[in-house]
Design an enzyme around this catalytic site. Structure first.
Site, PDB file in Angstrom:
ATOM      1  N   LYS A 110      43.526 -11.017 -39.977  1.00  0.00           N
ATOM      2  CA  LYS A 110      44.679 -10.205 -40.390  1.00  0.00           C
ATOM      3  C   LYS A 110      45.389  -9.664 -39.151  1.00  0.00           C
ATOM      4  O   LYS A 110      44.844  -9.709 -38.038  1.00  0.00           O
ATOM      5  CB  LYS A 110      44.209  -9.068 -41.288  1.00  0.00           C
ATOM      6  CG  LYS A 110      43.275  -8.080 -40.603  1.00  0.00           C
ATOM      7  CD  LYS A 110      42.650  -7.125 -41.609  1.00  0.00           C
ATOM      8  CE  LYS A 110      41.711  -6.156 -40.930  1.00  0.00           C
ATOM      9  NZ  LYS A 110      40.959  -5.374 -41.921  1.00  0.00           N
ATOM     10  N   ARG A 162      39.336   3.374 -51.188  1.00  0.00           N
ATOM     11  CA  ARG A 162      40.665   2.820 -50.937  1.00  0.00           C
ATOM     12  C   ARG A 162      40.972   1.876 -52.088  1.00  0.00           C
ATOM     13  O   ARG A 162      41.568   2.284 -53.069  1.00  0.00           O
ATOM     14  CB  ARG A 162      40.712   2.097 -49.585  1.00  0.00           C
ATOM     15  CG  ARG A 162      40.573   3.043 -48.391  1.00  0.00           C
ATOM     16  CD  ARG A 162      40.915   2.362 -47.073  1.00  0.00           C
ATOM     17  NE  ARG A 162      40.330   1.024 -46.955  1.00  0.00           N
ATOM     18  CZ  ARG A 162      40.281   0.329 -45.825  1.00  0.00           C
ATOM     19  NH1 ARG A 162      40.784   0.834 -44.716  1.00  0.00           N
ATOM     20  NH2 ARG A 162      39.745  -0.872 -45.798  1.00  0.00           N
ATOM     21  N   MET A 190      57.044   3.876 -19.006  1.00  0.00           N
ATOM     22  CA  MET A 190      57.413   2.773 -19.897  1.00  0.00           C
ATOM     23  C   MET A 190      57.041   1.410 -19.300  1.00  0.00           C
ATOM     24  O   MET A 190      56.538   0.528 -20.006  1.00  0.00           O
ATOM     25  CB  MET A 190      58.916   2.804 -20.192  1.00  0.00           C
ATOM     26  CG  MET A 190      59.343   1.770 -21.210  1.00  0.00           C
ATOM     27  SD  MET A 190      61.104   1.724 -21.503  1.00  0.00           S
ATOM     28  CE  MET A 190      61.346   3.146 -22.543  1.00  0.00           C
ATOM     29  N   TYR A 219      55.914  10.885 -13.630  1.00  0.00           N
ATOM     30  CA  TYR A 219      56.552  11.926 -14.448  1.00  0.00           C
ATOM     31  C   TYR A 219      55.626  13.120 -14.623  1.00  0.00           C
ATOM     32  O   TYR A 219      54.421  12.963 -14.848  1.00  0.00           O
ATOM     33  CB  TYR A 219      56.900  11.362 -15.825  1.00  0.00           C
ATOM     34  CG  TYR A 219      58.066  10.397 -15.808  1.00  0.00           C
ATOM     35  CD1 TYR A 219      59.338  10.818 -15.426  1.00  0.00           C
ATOM     36  CD2 TYR A 219      57.884   9.067 -16.172  1.00  0.00           C
ATOM     37  CE1 TYR A 219      60.406   9.924 -15.419  1.00  0.00           C
ATOM     38  CE2 TYR A 219      58.945   8.176 -16.172  1.00  0.00           C
ATOM     39  CZ  TYR A 219      60.203   8.608 -15.793  1.00  0.00           C
ATOM     40  OH  TYR A 219      61.255   7.728 -15.787  1.00  0.00           O
TER      41      TYR A 219
HETATM   42  C1  LIG Z   1      39.591  -5.740 -41.653  1.00  0.00           C
HETATM   43  C2  LIG Z   1      38.575  -6.039 -42.671  1.00  0.00           C
HETATM   44  C3  LIG Z   1      37.329  -6.570 -42.285  1.00  0.00           C
HETATM   45  C4  LIG Z   1      36.920  -6.748 -40.840  1.00  0.00           C
HETATM   46  O1  LIG Z   1      36.603  -5.493 -40.301  1.00  0.00           O
HETATM   47  P1  LIG Z   1      36.075  -5.343 -38.808  1.00  0.00           P
HETATM   48  O2  LIG Z   1      35.728  -3.905 -38.698  1.00  0.00           O
HETATM   49  O3  LIG Z   1      37.211  -5.706 -37.918  1.00  0.00           O
HETATM   50  O4  LIG Z   1      34.922  -6.252 -38.657  1.00  0.00           O
HETATM   51  C5  LIG Z   1      36.433  -6.909 -43.285  1.00  0.00           C
HETATM   52  N1  LIG Z   1      36.742  -6.722 -44.595  1.00  0.00           N
HETATM   53  C6  LIG Z   1      37.914  -6.201 -44.991  1.00  0.00           C
HETATM   54  C7  LIG Z   1      38.178  -6.006 -46.442  1.00  0.00           C
HETATM   55  C8  LIG Z   1      38.873  -5.825 -44.052  1.00  0.00           C
HETATM   56  O5  LIG Z   1      40.031  -5.317 -44.451  1.00  0.00           O
END
Ligand SMILES: *Cc1c(COP(=O)(O)O)cnc(C)c1O
Length: 364
Positions: free
Chosen positions: A35, A130, A304, A256
């Site tokens: 993802k 969630r 920056m 800065y």
């Molecule tokens: C992002 C995610 C993972 C992976 O989590 P990590 O902590 O990066 O290993 C696994 N399952 C679900 C549902 C996720 O959203």
């Protein structure tokens, strides 16, 4: 010449981490979680390294299309399921497995016209609060799903809230097992932290594990453990060069707000990297950095486009010297992303995802 900052995605390290993580659950199949554009690495750039996994798990439909466009015919899983009824057409066409976590998704699926029944993961909210059905409504959701002609195989999934900490996974695991033990289907529970810390416990064994962050060489339970402890390798290196030097005298300040003041003469370098490249602005003086592979520290505020670094430990460094902001220096020295993230008060996940569009990526 473009500015010298570059990000490198290391295919050898991706492969190493896949092998390493497999050892923690040798009997399970493994999703590579890709993802957020493979945690900022770029799906196309991690594909080769993750080919040895059993499937790709992600959230965005366009990312699923990209995985299919790369020629992957194996499982692809939409971890949050669909967002709109039309998404189901893509699931049918590209053979995507999708999570069902709420009644609205069940309704959409029941109205979907398809020749090919879908493989779905029914999600339980076992305590994270969630996404997912509560344990007491899980069975009803399963029955409904099980009667739909649109559905082929049903698998079960839950997500842990505290796999990286002292609370662990036992309580959520018990809730999940209790509510699913007599239902037929495969199970997936472990993210990276659960896989590294808990997957060897017999009650956590599952058909599928789904690590993300550990595949990218960041320790999910840092600072308790680091990547050296878990024998993982950084997969993303952010490197740049020195583009200027200053000789500071006692009393001179840097950058800065003059937040760093030298108390003795000090040779300082200026790095072509700033928060517009995704380097966190919150990193204070003292954040670790490698110059020519030698560990030193940042000085003053991140601006920056520039950062100042202390050249005391590397007197040979000069214009054009390599600077590794995190990851692996070209000569091999390693600065784990977790150490930089900690200095900025955040986690490796965020830094990986935040490398900005103006940074050129190279796959090596
Ligand atoms: C992002 C995610 C993972 C992976 O989590 P990590 O902590 O990066 O290993 C696994 N399952 C679900 C549902 C996720 O959203």
């Amino acid at each position: 010449m473009p500015r010298p900052i570059q990000a490198f995605v290391h295919t050898d390290a991706l492969r190493h981490n896949v092998r390493r993580l497999r050892a923690f659950a040798p009997d399970a199949r493994m999703w590579a979680v890709v993802k957020a554009n493979a945690y900022g690495h770029g799906i196309e750039r991690v594909f080769e390294g993750f080919r040895g996994c059993d499937g790709f798990a992600l959230l965005d439909l366009d990312e699923a299309q990209r995985v299919r466009a790369l020629g992957w015919r194996g499982p692809v899983w939409l971890l949050e399921g669909i967002f709109d009824p039309r998404d189901l057409e893509l699931c049918s066409r590209l053979d995507l497995w999708h999570t069902v976590h709420c009644d609205e998704q069940l309704d959409m699926l029941s109205r979907h016209k398809t020749q090919v029944p879908h493989r779905v993961f029914l999600k339980m909210n076992s305590g994270m609060n969630r996404l997912g059905f509560k344990p007491q409504s899980f069975r009803a959701a399963w029955s409904r799903l099980n009667q739909l002609p649109q559905v082929d195989e049903i698998s079960f999934v839950t997500h842990f809230s505290d796999a990286d900490g002292p609370q662990g996974v036992a309580e959520q695991m018990a809730v999940f097992t209790d509510a699913t033990h007599d239902l037929p289907g495969e199970r997936s529970t472990s993210n990276s932290a659960a896989l590294l810390r808990h997957a060897r416990a017999p009650d956590v064994a599952a058909d599928w594990v789904r690590p993300g962050i550990a595949l990218y060489g960041s320790a999910p339970d840092f600072p308790q453990h680091n990547i050296a402890h878990w024998q993982l390798q950084p997969t993303l290196s952010l490197r740049s060069q020195l583009i200027g030097m200053q000789e500071l005298q006692a009393g001179d300040s840097v950058g800065y707000g003059s937040s760093f003041q030298a108390d003795a003469p000090l040779r300082m370098g200026v790095v072509a990297c700033g928060y517009a490249d995704g380097y966190p602005r919150h990193c204070p003086t003292g954040t670790p950095v490698l110059v020519d592979g030698v560990r030193t520290r940042t000085l003053g505020r991140v601006s920056m486009d520039m950062i100042a670094v202390d050249l005391t430990p590397c007197p040979q460094a000069g214009f054009g010297s390599e600077v590794t902001l995190w990851g692996r220096a070209s000569k091999g020295a390693v600065l784990p992303i977790d150490e930089v993230a900690q200095a900025a008060g955040t986690v490796g996940y965020e830094l990986m995802c935040a490398v900005s569009a103006r940074v050129a990526f190279t796959q090596d």
